[in-house]
Design a protein around this motif. Structure first.
Motif, PDB file in Angstrom:
ATOM      1  N   TYR A 123     -22.290  27.954  43.204  1.00 38.88           N
ATOM      2  CA  TYR A 123     -21.072  27.143  43.159  1.00 38.88           C
ATOM      3  C   TYR A 123     -20.553  27.107  41.735  1.00 38.88           C
ATOM      4  O   TYR A 123     -21.299  26.765  40.802  1.00 38.88           O
ATOM      5  CB  TYR A 123     -21.355  25.722  43.643  1.00 38.88           C
ATOM      6  N   LEU A 124     -19.299  27.482  41.564  1.00 42.86           N
ATOM      7  CA  LEU A 124     -18.672  27.491  40.246  1.00 42.86           C
ATOM      8  C   LEU A 124     -17.602  26.410  40.181  1.00 42.86           C
ATOM      9  O   LEU A 124     -16.650  26.423  40.981  1.00 42.86           O
ATOM     10  CB  LEU A 124     -18.032  28.845  39.956  1.00 42.86           C
ATOM     11  N   THR A 155     -10.033  27.045  39.480  1.00 41.37           N
ATOM     12  CA  THR A 155     -10.221  26.642  40.871  1.00 41.37           C
ATOM     13  C   THR A 155     -11.692  26.782  41.231  1.00 41.37           C
ATOM     14  O   THR A 155     -12.272  27.870  41.080  1.00 41.37           O
ATOM     15  CB  THR A 155      -9.387  27.519  41.830  1.00 41.37           C
ATOM     16  N   ALA A 156     -12.305  25.709  41.701  1.00 42.64           N
ATOM     17  CA  ALA A 156     -13.713  25.769  42.102  1.00 42.64           C
ATOM     18  C   ALA A 156     -13.880  26.742  43.263  1.00 42.64           C
ATOM     19  O   ALA A 156     -13.013  26.841  44.147  1.00 42.64           O
ATOM     20  CB  ALA A 156     -14.198  24.379  42.498  1.00 42.64           C
ATOM     21  N   GLN A 157     -14.967  27.468  43.263  1.00 38.27           N
ATOM     22  CA  GLN A 157     -15.247  28.408  44.343  1.00 38.27           C
ATOM     23  C   GLN A 157     -16.729  28.768  44.352  1.00 38.27           C
ATOM     24  O   GLN A 157     -17.487  28.370  43.468  1.00 38.27           O
ATOM     25  CB  GLN A 157     -14.394  29.661  44.216  1.00 38.27           C
ATOM     26  N   TRP A 158     -17.099  29.504  45.366  1.00 37.14           N
ATOM     27  CA  TRP A 158     -18.477  29.973  45.508  1.00 37.14           C
ATOM     28  C   TRP A 158     -18.520  31.477  45.256  1.00 37.14           C
ATOM     29  O   TRP A 158     -17.555  32.189  45.550  1.00 37.14           O
ATOM     30  CB  TRP A 158     -19.004  29.695  46.918  1.00 37.14           C
ATOM     31  N   GLY A 189     -22.369  22.684  35.389  1.00 37.86           N
ATOM     32  CA  GLY A 189     -21.720  22.299  36.642  1.00 37.86           C
ATOM     33  C   GLY A 189     -21.852  23.320  37.741  1.00 37.86           C
ATOM     34  O   GLY A 189     -21.400  23.082  38.871  1.00 37.86           O
ATOM     35  N   SER A 190     -22.469  24.488  37.435  1.00 36.40           N
ATOM     36  CA  SER A 190     -22.731  25.477  38.483  1.00 36.40           C
ATOM     37  C   SER A 190     -24.057  25.144  39.158  1.00 36.40           C
ATOM     38  O   SER A 190     -24.961  24.598  38.527  1.00 36.40           O
ATOM     39  CB  SER A 190     -22.773  26.893  37.895  1.00 36.40           C
ATOM     40  N   PHE A 191     -24.166  25.478  40.442  1.00 35.70           N
ATOM     41  CA  PHE A 191     -25.389  25.185  41.184  1.00 35.70           C
ATOM     42  C   PHE A 191     -25.743  26.391  42.043  1.00 35.70           C
ATOM     43  O   PHE A 191     -24.872  27.079  42.571  1.00 35.70           O
ATOM     44  CB  PHE A 191     -25.214  23.922  42.035  1.00 35.70           C
TER      45      PHE A 191
END
Length: 770
Positions: free
Chosen positions: A210-211, A236-239, A343-345
């Motif tokens: 997850y970014l 934009t958050a994305q995977w 913040g990445s997981f």
């Protein structure tokens, strides 16, 4: 765990899965759901399993039904002989006017296996697979009997008059589901951003990162592998999904709602992980980093995070390490993104991510009947843009849509066992109640339907099976868990060949003792359990988890350790005491040093120079006999007394035979020697060529294979070779590889001395003492 389809036809992954997990198609309309769909049928009733269509055999008939995994038989119901009386309740077809036969032979298997480990404790799971509508059950299938993956357990039957079909189901209870998916079995909002990394006890299959919107990006390849504030943001958050297969890496973007974006392919990036890890390590060291190791970088590239075996064994990685990879964002931009940004997981297929459609549906408001009253599942089926798709009839029409079926396949649903005779009539009572409220004549046929239910159900189902009320789509369950690659003790036992060849004055045909392999395969030893865990973790880290890579690894490791008896060679040869240690017998001082540098363990230039000089000296001091060097150095130039190396280096070297380093050094050697690429050559040429040997026990056989021969040469001599005679113990290695093929692959082919072809090698004996 090892798992395969209930029908085994084909030679490659795609054809095996297509033939072995083929849904019975809808018979009325192409827009309907497949017949016997999971988890709900066309009339929105819960449906435990999936109707599967067997492949046909050459010459007629259908492929046999096989056990999907090792397990124990806990229930058997023999199929009745067919009757021709049209009034027989068994012939009642509730979905049509024509009387049709349905077989009711049934087998239930209980499976206990492992999918990983939490520290030194294996993550064990238990689940059940059931096989219904069998026309015949094999004689060996009796209650409490042990069965093994790929064992033939029965023959397909008829479902409503259609031959060659079965209904298969997979289920577990709440406790086991929690261990299997790594979280509480509760519905989760798939759009919810994660707040922590996924599980570490079990990691397999594809990676998911997850970014956040703040993820640093660059339009050109960054020159530094340490994080920097001098970058722009993703916005934009994305995977990002990372898939490694056959050498290639594929990075695919997904929106936060799970909709698929764009893919970027990295040619050879999987094969190049070791080289790239060293490149990034060298780069940050040159930039002044004081904490780093190629192994730590390898884990970042491989898993998206630095896992380590334990706190003590965690290989160092700079705290500000950046994981730059080229991606194509969901809006189509080609950028370099830091996949290790704050913040990445990070997750894997072992997390059964809701954003990838895996979710738990346990909200049925009337859990004691067969009707689906799960609001969450109905929302999944409904058109989110159309508020008028809430009615059951409209929802039922949507089940077969291409955008709905894949989501249903990943729905993990809680509802009662479908085949419990004690409750089955009550669970369908709502149909009678609805019919009574309808027009006159609506109840016609109810008694026949009730009799049909009673005949198709069973009153002696084991309580444990009935209590396993969480149900999986069996085909999707198999497709997903096939990626696991973690081997339980029972599976490792099967990988130990029953026999081996050894060159003596005459060829010796020898038994391989299970008792002698206790250092790895003991049931009770904590040391053996730890070795199994460390070995599995190393295989997972270095991506030697596909069936053919595992087969090639164990074809060598079993012989190199003399069937797991010795994790230190104890050689008298010229290169002692830098002789073999570990699962692939790391040999020669140069390889030990290469492994330590990979781990980030300091080795002084003086030690390196001393060992190089003494290695050359020991090699030069080998006497010539008949023009050939012997294997001995009478001067012992490499002895610790001669080299004068420190006790710290001596201890470090000797520890390579211990659990962690024995496994991890084998994985590192596998990676830097390029063994995975050689193993994958099996897909181009899988042929096994029979060889005849006259032994002290008569004529025996082994099988040469080109791809494995290249791996064996790579492991034993450092480079692939078609000259198999240069490989020590190559016949024993080939035998171990043939055994591993039988255990690990889905379908196998071995020519026999009479010209026929069989699934097992000639002279082969299954090892099945678990």
């Amino acid at each position: 765990m090892l798992i395969s389809p209930p029908f085994l036809v084909g030679t490659d992954e795609a054809s095996i899965l297509q033939a072995g997990l083929k849904n019975v198609p809808a018979r009325e309309s192409t827009t309907q759901a497949p017949e016997g769909n999971f988890p709900v049928s066309q009339n929105l009733m819960w449906h435990t399993g999936l109707h599967l269509e067997a492949p046909t055999k050459t010459g007629g008939g259908y492929a046999p039904v096989r056990a999907i995994a090792d397990g124990k038989v806990i229930f058997v119901n023999p199929s009745r002989a067919k009757v021709t009386d049209a009034k027989d309740p068994q012939a009642y077809n509730p979905f049509g006017s024509e009387a049709s036969w349905t077989d009711n032979g049934m087998i239930v298997l209980e499976h206990e296996t492992e999918i990983g480990a939490d520290g030194d404790t294996p993550t064990k799971i238990k689940f059940y697979s059931s096989y219904l509508h069998l026309s015949k059950i094999n004689d060996a299938i009796a209650k409490d009997a042990q069965v093994y993956r790929k064992d033939t357990i029965g023959e397909t039957g008829e479902i409503f008059g259609h031959a060659g079909e079965i209904e298969m189901a997979v289920a577990c209870n709440t406790e086991e589901l929690t261990k299997l998916i790594g979280r509480q079995p509760e519905w989760q909002d798939p759009k919810q951003a994660p707040t922590k990394d996924g599980r570490t006890d079990s990691i397999f299959g594809n990676l998911y990162i997850y970014l956040p919107a703040s993820t640093p990006i660059s339009t050109t390849a960054p020159t530094s592998h340490l994080s920097s504030a001098n970058t722009s943001s993703l916005g934009t958050a994305q995977w990002i999904e990372i898939n490694y297969a056959k050498g290639e890496g594929t990075l695919t973007s997904y929106a936060t709602d799970g909709s698929k974006g764009n893919a970027t392919n990295e040619a050879s990036s999987e094969y190049d992980l070791y080289t790239e890890a060293n490149t990034r390590h060298d780069s940050v060291i040159a930039a002044g980093a004081t904490i780093s190791s190629p192994s730590g970088w390898y884990e970042l590239l491989r898993f998206g995070r630095n896992l380590g075996q334990s706190a003590a064994d965690k290989d160092p990685l700079p705290p500000n390490a950046a994981h730059w990879r080229k991606i194509k964002t969901i809006d189509g931009q080609d950028v370099w993104a830091d996949l290790n940004a704050p913040g990445s997981f990070k997750f894997s297929d072992a997390d059964f991510l809701p954003v990838m459609d895996w979710n738990c549906y346990g909200d049925d408001s009337k859990p004691d009947d067969q009707r689906c009253d799960s609001g969450k599942l109905k929302d999944l089926i409904a058109d989110p843009n159309d508020p008028f798709t809430k009615g059951d009839k409209i929802l039922a029409m949507r089940i077969g849509l291409p955008n709905v079926l894949p989501k249903l396949a990943r729905a993990i649903c809680k509802f009662p066992n479908e085949w419990d005779k004690n409750t089955i009539v009550a669970r369908y009572q709502y149909l009678k109640d609805e019919a009574e409220a309808a027009a006159d004549g609506a109840l016609e046929g109810w008694q026949a339907f009730e009799d049909h239910l009673k005949i198709m159900a069973f009153d002696t189902l084991p309580d444990a099976f009935k209590q396993a009320d969480w149900h999986f789509h069996p085909a999707e369950f198999i497709r997903t868990l096939r990626k696991c690659g973690w081997l339980s003790r029972g599976e490792l036992v099967q990988l130990l060949p029953a026999n081996s060849l050894r060159k003596a004055n005459v060829w010796a045909w020898e038994d391989v003792s299970l008792n002698s392999a206790a250092t790895l395969l003991s049931k009770t030893s904590t040391d053996a359990s730890l070795r199994r865990i460390d070995l599995n973790k190393a295989l997972r880290k270095f991506n030697a988890t596909t069936p053919i890579r595992l087969a090639c690894f164990f074809g060598n490791a079993t012989q190199e350790t003399q069937w797991y008896q010795k994790f230190h060679e104890g050689s008298p040869y010229w290169y002692k005491p830098w002789d073999g240690r570990g699962f692939l017998q790391l040999t020669h001082a140069g390889n030990y040093i290469k492994y330590w540098k990979f781990r980030g363990l300091a080795v002084s230039a003086q030690v390196v120079q001393t060992l190089q000089q003494h290695t050359t000296l020991a090699n030069n001091n080998r006497p010539l006999v008949n023009g050939h060097k012997t294997m001995y150095d009478p001067t012992n130039s490499l002895s610790d007394a001669s080299t004068g190396i420190s006790s710290e280096i001596i201890t470090r070297r000797d520890n390579v035979k211990n659990s962690f380093d024995a496994a991890n050094s084998a994985g590192a050697y596998w990676a830097w020697s390029g063994a995975s690429k050689q193993a994958d050559g099996f897909f181009d040429d899988p042929s096994n060529n029979i060889k005849v040997v006259n032994t002290d026990h008569g004529t025996k056989h082994y099988y040469e294979n080109k791809a494995f021969g290249n791996v064996a040469a790579t492991v034993n001599t450092g480079a692939p070779s078609s000259s198999f005679s240069s490989i020590w113990g190559v016949q024993a290695r080939f035998m171990a590889f043939a055994n591993a093929q039988v255990v690990l692959l889905d379908t196998t082919s071995f020519p026999q001395s009479d010209g026929s072809t069989k699934e097992i090698p000639e002279d082969f004996i299954y090892r099945r003492d678990i």
